[in-house]
Design a protein around this motif. Structure first.
Motif, PDB file in Angstrom:
ATOM      1  N   PRO A 189       0.818  -1.221   0.000  1.00  0.00           N
ATOM      2  CA  PRO A 189       0.000   0.000   0.000  1.00  0.00           C
ATOM      3  C   PRO A 189       0.851   1.270   0.000  1.00  0.00           C
ATOM      4  N   ALA A 190       0.310   2.303  -0.626  1.00  0.00           N
ATOM      5  CA  ALA A 190       1.017   3.579  -0.716  1.00  0.00           C
ATOM      6  C   ALA A 190       0.817   4.447   0.520  1.00  0.00           C
ATOM      7  N   GLU A 191      -0.298   4.254   1.230  1.00  0.00           N
ATOM      8  CA  GLU A 191      -0.582   5.072   2.410  1.00  0.00           C
ATOM      9  C   GLU A 191       0.490   4.856   3.479  1.00  0.00           C
ATOM     10  N   PRO A 192       0.972   5.913   4.122  1.00  0.00           N
ATOM     11  CA  PRO A 192       1.988   5.762   5.173  1.00  0.00           C
ATOM     12  C   PRO A 192       1.530   4.807   6.273  1.00  0.00           C
ATOM     13  N   HIS A 193       2.454   3.962   6.731  1.00  0.00           N
ATOM     14  CA  HIS A 193       2.104   2.944   7.719  1.00  0.00           C
ATOM     15  C   HIS A 193       3.368   2.364   8.324  1.00  0.00           C
ATOM     16  N   TRP A 194       3.203   1.710   9.462  1.00  0.00           N
ATOM     17  CA  TRP A 194       4.266   0.877  10.010  1.00  0.00           C
ATOM     18  C   TRP A 194       4.188  -0.487   9.335  1.00  0.00           C
ATOM     19  N   TYR A 195       5.333  -0.994   8.899  1.00  0.00           N
ATOM     20  CA  TYR A 195       5.374  -2.252   8.155  1.00  0.00           C
ATOM     21  C   TYR A 195       6.041  -3.334   8.995  1.00  0.00           C
ATOM     22  N   LEU A 196       5.273  -4.357   9.321  1.00  0.00           N
ATOM     23  CA  LEU A 196       5.812  -5.518  10.028  1.00  0.00           C
ATOM     24  C   LEU A 196       6.309  -6.517   8.992  1.00  0.00           C
ATOM     25  N   SER A 197       7.595  -6.473   8.722  1.00  0.00           N
ATOM     26  CA  SER A 197       8.173  -7.355   7.715  1.00  0.00           C
ATOM     27  C   SER A 197       8.259  -8.793   8.203  1.00  0.00           C
ATOM     28  N   ILE A 198       8.653  -8.957   9.461  1.00  0.00           N
ATOM     29  CA  ILE A 198       8.873 -10.297  10.019  1.00  0.00           C
ATOM     30  C   ILE A 198       8.484 -10.306  11.493  1.00  0.00           C
ATOM     31  N   ILE A 199       7.792 -11.356  11.914  1.00  0.00           N
ATOM     32  CA  ILE A 199       7.637 -11.666  13.335  1.00  0.00           C
ATOM     33  C   ILE A 199       7.791 -13.172  13.478  1.00  0.00           C
ATOM     34  N   GLY A 200       8.580 -13.574  14.469  1.00  0.00           N
ATOM     35  CA  GLY A 200       8.771 -15.003  14.687  1.00  0.00           C
ATOM     36  C   GLY A 200       9.177 -15.295  16.116  1.00  0.00           C
TER      37      GLY A 200
END
Length: 206
Positions: A122-133
């Protein structure tokens, strides 16, 4: 189990990478990129180490979790702040050789996955959770580590009135993320016979 959460830094990259590698060993996307189990076991610690060093650590937003009182890392999250999920072209060029070294024969499929996800981002500004483990060791599963890691950043997103986004590379985990207010906004089918990934968005306060 009580936990302590700290910001990830270069001093514990190797340990955090090993934990994430164990967490993602059975992940459908990683299994598609690295079909051979033994090869995947060797590749994933290298891959997560490169991801940390060349993308996520510089933002100071990725975290790891340990049992209260310290000790071994039992989980981690790789977050990018709003507007920072995509690297400048010069950084991509700088990171390319380490990524190829890490992925090796899995490089073509890894590129296919990255491109498919990037096209849907998405183009809208946001926090991006790339990885959780979290560590699959039975001693640590189900002890609340994943919940604590998610809440650590999502609570801050809520206070700042900022949305969050993730891609669930394992569709079985979608209900888990829904408990935290994420909703599926689209399904990404990785080309060339790859798996389906759920793109999930969370409004602040959800």
């Amino acid at each position: 189990m009580a936990h302590e959460i700290a910001v990830a830094d270069g001093g514990r990259v190797r340990e955090l990478s090993a934990v994430l590698a164990r967490a993602f060993h059975e992940d459908p996307v990683m299994a598609w990129i690295f079909p051979d189990s033994a090869g995947r076991r060797r590749a994933l610690p290298r891959l997560f180490s490169v991801m940390l060093r060349f993308q996520h650590l510089r933002h100071g937003a990725s975290e790891f979790i340990t049992p209260e009182g310290g000790g071994r890392i039992v989980g981690g999250t790789l977050w990018d702040p709003p507007g920072q999920w995509k690297q400048p072209f010069w950084r991509e060029l700088l990171a390319l050789p380490p990524y190829v070294w890490a992925s090796r024969t899995g490089t073509p499929r890894a590129i296919t996955v990255v491109n498919a996800m990037a096209a849907a981002h998405p183009a809208e500004p946001h926090w991006y959770l790339s990885i959780i483990g979290t560590d699959p060791d039975p001693r640590f599963r189900g002890t609340g580590g994943g919940t604590a890691l998610l809440r650590s950043r999502l609570d801050r997103c809520d206070r700042a009135d900022q949305p969050a986004y993730l891609e669930s590379t394992n569709l079985a985990n979608v209900p888990y993320y829904e408990r935290f207010g994420f909703t599926v906004v689209r399904e990404i089918t990785v080309p060339k016979g790859g798996p389906v990934v759920a793109a999930m968005w969370r409004k602040p306060g959800a």
